[in-house]
Enzyme design. Structure first.
Site, short mmCIF file in Angstrom:
data_model
loop_
_atom_site.label_atom_id
_atom_site.label_comp_id
_atom_site.label_asym_id
_atom_site.label_seq_id
_atom_site.Cartn_x
_atom_site.Cartn_y
_atom_site.Cartn_z
N MET A 9 -20.57 81.34 81.83
CA MET A 9 -20.31 80.67 83.29
C MET A 9 -22.02 80.29 83.81
O MET A 9 -22.29 80.61 84.86
CB MET A 9 -20.05 81.71 84.28
N ASP A 56 -4.57 80.04 83.38
CA ASP A 56 -5.41 79.28 83.82
C ASP A 56 -5.93 78.20 83.03
O ASP A 56 -5.43 78.05 81.77
CB ASP A 56 -6.59 80.24 84.57
N LYS A 87 -9.02 78.21 87.35
CA LYS A 87 -10.38 78.30 87.94
C LYS A 87 -11.20 77.31 87.47
O LYS A 87 -11.36 77.41 86.12
CB LYS A 87 -10.62 79.83 87.74
N1 SAH Z 1 -12.57 85.61 79.27
C1 SAH Z 1 -13.20 84.60 78.79
C2 SAH Z 1 -14.56 84.15 79.64
C3 SAH Z 1 -13.93 83.92 81.11
S1 SAH Z 1 -15.68 83.41 82.25
C4 SAH Z 1 -13.75 84.80 77.14
O1 SAH Z 1 -13.43 86.02 76.54
O2 SAH Z 1 -14.12 83.68 76.77
C5 SAH Z 1 -15.32 81.45 81.80
C6 SAH Z 1 -16.65 80.97 80.94
O3 SAH Z 1 -16.46 81.30 79.57
C7 SAH Z 1 -16.91 79.69 81.00
O4 SAH Z 1 -17.56 79.25 82.42
C8 SAH Z 1 -17.69 79.43 79.61
O5 SAH Z 1 -19.02 79.72 79.82
C9 SAH Z 1 -16.85 80.28 78.87
N2 SAH Z 1 -15.94 79.73 77.88
C10 SAH Z 1 -14.66 80.30 77.72
N3 SAH Z 1 -14.04 79.29 76.77
C11 SAH Z 1 -15.00 78.53 76.66
C12 SAH Z 1 -14.91 77.36 75.57
N4 SAH Z 1 -13.79 77.10 75.12
N5 SAH Z 1 -16.03 76.50 75.52
C13 SAH Z 1 -17.29 77.07 76.06
N6 SAH Z 1 -17.07 77.96 76.96
C14 SAH Z 1 -16.18 78.78 77.09
#
Ligand code: SAH
Length: 502
Positions: free
Chosen positions: A173, A35, A57
């Site tokens: 998010m 994704d 997504k």
């Molecule tokens: N599994 C992921 C999170 C998925 S939910 C994890 O562990 O990081 C998706 C959310 O994660 C985004 O909306 C944002 O809030 C955050 N996110 C993921 N990668 C990011 C990044 N590189 N920079 C900022 N926010 C990030």
């Protein structure tokens, strides 16, 4: 034949923040389902025939509904395939990895989970914020900001508990609910002066961070047009960013650098740019096609004893020569009585990797200087072997053969790789490229041939860095303005030119 699914955490975005196990799963996959938040450069590590399925997504509009993602993954595995499901961060941190796992179990599909560095921790780290600190926070809480929009909204999270503990709060998010988040926390007793950081595209070359207070953060986010993916970090640890912000202080941070070289050769430049915090965009302009069934090379290697000099002018030339030597059952000892000459530091290094120290290396890495060094020591009895590219410049062969016998053997050919034309034009149209590097004359010629003369105006405003005088000359002839020429004709020379440019 039974398939298997690996739910792999792809880390927060920085290419190197992936586990060894995750990389292994990418390499052995028949299908990769990925994704938006997984760094797409990982796909380059996949097998040649690997199938890629994008199920991107963006927080609220799902490109592919979760049910369908689950089904694709399970179905592919049932066909006997190895499926790697790459998910940003850690698969079990708001990635719906748990649901995917449950479906796989109920469908009887074998699966394994490979944890990843969650953005909640890695992202804060790259913003200079330690998620805990003895003087600031003894716990941390990772919370979804994707809140329900109905009367049950306030039951979903215990705002009072969140507001009144002293740990660091990290909302994922949460951008679209920033107003609600800050209001709820203040209402339940969190100080309105609590420091907040909004970290967008954390750990990526385009990472951007805004700091504020709980009271003002919503206004500022509106003004700065903050968009997902963004982390909201709340707590006094945010203050440490001033001191601990190592990532954004890297010398090439925020610089988008287009690297024009053949894929096999550009890796060291790409690697160095990455290490210095820059964003290398690799554009293959040429590809190397090795001349197969090279009987001529084989014959000359068998006669190697007749030669007094071996001249190697590129890494590819070195690799092909030595591979052939080994293939016919010989090794570097058969070069014991021959003087080895090398042009270029990469060439020298590749020769060293084969256990040989080059005897003659001109200080300035161009053919003209090799000729100057050889001229006084050669005599008419010498015999020089030059395995090299079919379309190489003829300067050396022409001049050296006025002194002694020179045998040139073509070992490879560089051909233009136009496969990325559209992608390059799109990139230029977006206008985010800061530099273009040219590490040889042919990359300039080929780059312009791929881009097309009609698109040259799109290069205006981009700083062009050339490795040396000959490359600059070619560029000028093609109507390009070279911004800077490297002092030393090496990859490090190119890097230095960019680093010194403020
Ligand atoms: N599994 C992921 C999170 C998925 S939910 C994890 O562990 O990081 C998706 C959310 O994660 C985004 O909306 C944002 O809030 C955050 N996110 C993921 N990668 C990011 C990044 N590189 N920079 C900022 N926010 C990030």
């Amino acid at each position: 034949m039974t398939g298997k699914v690996y739910l792999v955490g792809a880390g927060p975005g920085d290419y190197k923040l992936l586990t060894l196990k995750g990389l292994e799963c990418i390499k052995k996959a028949d299908v990769i389902v990925y994704d938006r938040l997984a760094n797409i450069n990982y796909l380059k590590e996949a097998k040649p025939n690997c199938e890629f399925i994008y199920v991107g997504k963006a927080s609220s509009n799902h490109a592919l509904p979760q049910d369908e993602i689950n089904k694709v993954i399970a179905d592919k595995a049932k066909e006997g395939k190895i499926v790697t499901r790459l998910k940003g961060g850690d698969p079990y941190v708001f990635g719906r990895g748990g649901e995917e796992g449950e479906v796989l179990v109920s469908e009887g599909v074998d699966f394994e989970v490979v944890p990843g560095i969650t953005s909640a921790i890695g992202g804060l780290c790259y913003a200079g914020i330690p998620i805990t600190h003895r003087d600031h926070a003894s716990s941390f809480h990772v919370i979804t900001g994707h809140l329900r929009d109905d009367e049950k909204e306030n039951e979903e999270l215990n705002w009072n508990a969140l507001a009144n503990n002293r740990g660091t709060l990290v909302f994922l998010m949460g951008v679209s609910n920033l107003k609600k988040i800050s209001e709820n926390l203040i209402r339940e007793g969190k100080s309105k002066d609590t420091p907040v950081a909004l970290i967008s595209w954390a750990t990526r070359p385009n990472q951007s961070v805004i700091t504020s207070t709980l009271e003002n953060v919503y206004e500022i986010a509106l003004k700065e047009n903050v968009k997902p993916p963004t982390l909201i970090a709340i707590g006094s640890v945010v203050e440490l960013r001033e001191k601990l912000n190592f990532f954004e202080k890297k010398p090439l941070f925020g610089k988008n650098i287009l690297v024009t070289r053949s894929r096999t050769q550009s890796s060291s430049l790409v690697e160095k740019i990455m290490d210095l915090g820059g964003n290398p965009i690799e554009i293959p302009t040429i590809k190397i096609e090795k001349i197969e069934n090279n009987i001529e090379l084989e014959d000359q290697i068998k006669n190697i004893k007749e030669y007094t000099y071996l001249v190697l002018t590129s890494k590819n030339g070195v690799d092909i020569f030595f591979d052939k030597l080994n293939e016919i059952g010989l090794d570097s000892r058969s070069l014991a009585n021959i003087k080895v000459c090398a042009v270029g530091s990469q060439t020298v290094k590749s020769i060293e990797e084969r256990g040989i120290k080059a005897d003659i290396v001109p200080n300035i890495f161009v053919s003209e200087h090799l000729y100057e060094e050889l001229k006084p020591i050669l005599n008419s009895n010498d015999k020089i072997l030059m395995p090299r590219a079919k379309n190489a410049r003829d300067y050396l062969t022409k001049n050296l053969s006025t002194i002694c016998t020179v045998k040139e053997v073509h070992t490879y050919e560089t051909v233009i790789d136009s496969s990325k034309k559209e992608a390059i034009i799109e990139l230029l149209n977006e206008g985010n490229v800061d530099y273009i590097t040219f590490a040889s004359s042919s990359t300039v010629t080929n780059f312009i041939e791929i881009v097309g003369k009609e698109n040259i105006d799109k290069l205006q405003g981009i700083k062009m860095i050339s490795i040396g005088a000959i490359t600059s000359k070619t560029a000028k002839e093609l109507g390009l303005n070279i911004y800077k020429e490297a002092d030393e004709a090496t990859i490090d020379g190119i890097i230095k030119s960019i680093q010194e440019d403020k």
